[in-house]
Write a protein that holds these residues in place. Structure first.
Motif, PDB file in Angstrom:
ATOM      1  N   PHE A 129       0.839  -1.196   0.000  1.00  0.00           N
ATOM      2  CA  PHE A 129       0.000   0.000   0.000  1.00  0.00           C
ATOM      3  C   PHE A 129       0.871   1.242   0.000  1.00  0.00           C
ATOM      4  N   LYS A 130       0.238   2.381  -0.228  1.00  0.00           N
ATOM      5  CA  LYS A 130       0.858   3.692  -0.054  1.00  0.00           C
ATOM      6  C   LYS A 130      -0.020   4.440   0.936  1.00  0.00           C
ATOM      7  N   ILE A 131       0.563   5.422   1.603  1.00  0.00           N
ATOM      8  CA  ILE A 131      -0.206   6.153   2.609  1.00  0.00           C
ATOM      9  C   ILE A 131       0.086   7.649   2.524  1.00  0.00           C
ATOM     10  N   ALA A 132      -0.931   8.426   2.803  1.00  0.00           N
ATOM     11  CA  ALA A 132      -0.807   9.878   2.909  1.00  0.00           C
ATOM     12  C   ALA A 132      -1.633  10.286   4.118  1.00  0.00           C
ATOM     13  N   LYS A 133      -0.991  10.818   5.122  1.00  0.00           N
ATOM     14  CA  LYS A 133      -1.610  11.223   6.376  1.00  0.00           C
ATOM     15  C   LYS A 133      -2.556  10.152   6.920  1.00  0.00           C
ATOM     16  N   ALA A 134      -3.846  10.184   6.567  1.00  0.00           N
ATOM     17  CA  ALA A 134      -4.787   9.204   7.109  1.00  0.00           C
ATOM     18  C   ALA A 134      -5.513   8.431   5.998  1.00  0.00           C
ATOM     19  N   CYS A 135      -4.988   8.443   4.799  1.00  0.00           N
ATOM     20  CA  CYS A 135      -5.611   7.733   3.688  1.00  0.00           C
ATOM     21  C   CYS A 135      -4.643   6.668   3.176  1.00  0.00           C
ATOM     22  N   ILE A 136      -5.141   5.457   3.019  1.00  0.00           N
ATOM     23  CA  ILE A 136      -4.339   4.343   2.517  1.00  0.00           C
ATOM     24  C   ILE A 136      -4.769   4.064   1.079  1.00  0.00           C
ATOM     25  N   TYR A 137      -3.799   3.891   0.194  1.00  0.00           N
ATOM     26  CA  TYR A 137      -4.077   3.615  -1.213  1.00  0.00           C
ATOM     27  C   TYR A 137      -3.611   2.211  -1.562  1.00  0.00           C
ATOM     28  N   ILE A 138      -4.502   1.432  -2.183  1.00  0.00           N
ATOM     29  CA  ILE A 138      -4.144   0.095  -2.642  1.00  0.00           C
ATOM     30  C   ILE A 138      -4.540  -0.053  -4.111  1.00  0.00           C
ATOM     31  N   LYS A 139      -3.826  -0.913  -4.823  1.00  0.00           N
ATOM     32  CA  LYS A 139      -4.182  -1.195  -6.214  1.00  0.00           C
ATOM     33  C   LYS A 139      -5.337  -2.206  -6.254  1.00  0.00           C
ATOM     34  N   LYS A 140      -5.230  -3.237  -5.393  1.00  0.00           N
ATOM     35  CA  LYS A 140      -6.283  -4.245  -5.323  1.00  0.00           C
ATOM     36  C   LYS A 140      -6.311  -4.841  -3.923  1.00  0.00           C
ATOM     37  N   LEU A 141      -7.461  -5.335  -3.545  1.00  0.00           N
ATOM     38  CA  LEU A 141      -7.669  -5.866  -2.201  1.00  0.00           C
ATOM     39  C   LEU A 141      -6.764  -7.065  -1.905  1.00  0.00           C
ATOM     40  N   ALA A 142      -6.443  -7.849  -2.929  1.00  0.00           N
ATOM     41  CA  ALA A 142      -5.585  -9.023  -2.745  1.00  0.00           C
ATOM     42  C   ALA A 142      -4.178  -8.643  -2.279  1.00  0.00           C
ATOM     43  N   ASP A 143      -3.803  -7.375  -2.414  1.00  0.00           N
ATOM     44  CA  ASP A 143      -2.463  -6.918  -2.004  1.00  0.00           C
ATOM     45  C   ASP A 143      -2.329  -6.732  -0.505  1.00  0.00           C
ATOM     46  N   ILE A 144      -3.442  -6.771   0.219  1.00  0.00           N
ATOM     47  CA  ILE A 144      -3.370  -6.509   1.661  1.00  0.00           C
ATOM     48  C   ILE A 144      -4.033  -7.633   2.462  1.00  0.00           C
ATOM     49  N   ASP A 145      -3.721  -7.679   3.736  1.00  0.00           N
ATOM     50  CA  ASP A 145      -4.282  -8.662   4.659  1.00  0.00           C
ATOM     51  C   ASP A 145      -5.613  -8.134   5.193  1.00  0.00           C
ATOM     52  N   GLU A 146      -6.700  -8.831   4.875  1.00  0.00           N
ATOM     53  CA  GLU A 146      -8.026  -8.379   5.287  1.00  0.00           C
ATOM     54  C   GLU A 146      -8.194  -8.331   6.803  1.00  0.00           C
ATOM     55  N   ASN A 147      -7.543  -9.236   7.530  1.00  0.00           N
ATOM     56  CA  ASN A 147      -7.647  -9.209   8.996  1.00  0.00           C
ATOM     57  C   ASN A 147      -7.000  -7.956   9.576  1.00  0.00           C
ATOM     58  N   VAL A 148      -5.868  -7.569   9.031  1.00  0.00           N
ATOM     59  CA  VAL A 148      -5.204  -6.341   9.482  1.00  0.00           C
ATOM     60  C   VAL A 148      -6.072  -5.139   9.109  1.00  0.00           C
ATOM     61  N   LEU A 149      -6.641  -5.161   7.910  1.00  0.00           N
ATOM     62  CA  LEU A 149      -7.521  -4.081   7.480  1.00  0.00           C
ATOM     63  C   LEU A 149      -8.701  -3.942   8.440  1.00  0.00           C
ATOM     64  N   MET A 150      -9.307  -5.063   8.830  1.00  0.00           N
ATOM     65  CA  MET A 150     -10.445  -4.999   9.749  1.00  0.00           C
ATOM     66  C   MET A 150     -10.029  -4.474  11.121  1.00  0.00           C
ATOM     67  N   ALA A 151      -8.827  -4.817  11.564  1.00  0.00           N
ATOM     68  CA  ALA A 151      -8.324  -4.286  12.840  1.00  0.00           C
ATOM     69  C   ALA A 151      -8.122  -2.769  12.744  1.00  0.00           C
ATOM     70  N   LEU A 152      -7.604  -2.296  11.610  1.00  0.00           N
ATOM     71  CA  LEU A 152      -7.459  -0.850  11.393  1.00  0.00           C
ATOM     72  C   LEU A 152      -8.824  -0.166  11.426  1.00  0.00           C
ATOM     73  N   MET A 153      -9.804  -0.774  10.760  1.00  0.00           N
ATOM     74  CA  MET A 153     -11.156  -0.214  10.753  1.00  0.00           C
ATOM     75  C   MET A 153     -11.689  -0.070  12.171  1.00  0.00           C
ATOM     76  N   GLN A 154     -11.569  -1.149  12.953  1.00  0.00           N
ATOM     77  CA  GLN A 154     -12.101  -1.124  14.316  1.00  0.00           C
ATOM     78  C   GLN A 154     -11.367  -0.096  15.168  1.00  0.00           C
ATOM     79  N   GLY A 155     -10.043  -0.009  15.013  1.00  0.00           N
ATOM     80  CA  GLY A 155      -9.276   0.986  15.748  1.00  0.00           C
ATOM     81  C   GLY A 155      -9.695   2.410  15.404  1.00  0.00           C
ATOM     82  N   THR A 156      -9.986   2.647  14.144  1.00  0.00           N
ATOM     83  CA  THR A 156     -10.427   3.970  13.705  1.00  0.00           C
ATOM     84  C   THR A 156     -11.805   4.290  14.267  1.00  0.00           C
ATOM     85  N   ILE A 157     -12.709   3.323  14.199  1.00  0.00           N
ATOM     86  CA  ILE A 157     -14.054   3.530  14.753  1.00  0.00           C
ATOM     87  C   ILE A 157     -13.975   3.824  16.246  1.00  0.00           C
ATOM     88  N   ASP A 158     -13.150   3.072  16.970  1.00  0.00           N
ATOM     89  CA  ASP A 158     -12.996   3.291  18.419  1.00  0.00           C
ATOM     90  C   ASP A 158     -12.431   4.682  18.702  1.00  0.00           C
TER      91      ASP A 158
END
Length: 142
Positions: free
Chosen positions: A102-131
């Motif tokens: 991925f690439k990142i800018a401040k608080a935005c993450i950029y990906i080319k495709k979902l297969a490039d990242i770990d969905e479990n880590v993504l879900m943990a990031l989501m939950q951390g952001t919501i909290d």
């Protein structure tokens, strides 16, 4: 005080996704909707013309600027999928190490495709952001 140009709309999320030219981005968008709905417990809603948001909160900065924004969201843009799932705070930095490509800018993450990242880590990031947002700002329940 200027008004926000980007607001929640009643436009159809599925109609928007069906207009995305890239087949992989359409498929990834549908999967992201499933993931984000699962983590947030909120339905997908258009935020402006190109952001799919989940839940929302009201913010007010020290400058007096205030508005509403999605708790988490994404946008299937031409160059990459923009993921709005990161607060930019130090508590989340360790999670980025296991996210994948991925690439990142401040608080935005950029990906080319979902297969490039770990969905479990993504879900943990989501939950951390919501909290984080739920503690700092006024979360508006649907």
């Amino acid at each position: 005080m200027p008004t926000n140009k980007t607001t929640f709309t009643d436009e159809s999320v599925i109609t928007f996704i069906n207009q995305v030219d890239n087949e992989q981005k359409r498929a990834d968008s549908l999967r992201l909707i499933d993931l984000m709905q699962h983590v947030s417990g909120e339905e997908a809603k258009m935020y402006g013309p190109s952001i799919i948001g989940f839940g929302h909160y009201h913010y007010k900065y020290a400058s007096g600027h205030e508005g509403d924004a999605p708790l988490i969201g994404f946008s299937p843009r031409k160059a990459a999928i923009s993921l709005y799932v990161h607060t930019g705070c130090a508590e989340q930095e360790h999670m980025l190490e296991g996210l994948g490509k991925f690439k990142i800018a401040k608080a935005c993450i950029y990906i080319k495709k979902l297969a490039d990242i770990d969905e479990n880590v993504l879900m943990a990031l989501m939950q951390g952001t919501i909290d984080f947002i739920s503690q700092k700002y006024t979360r508006i329940r649907s």
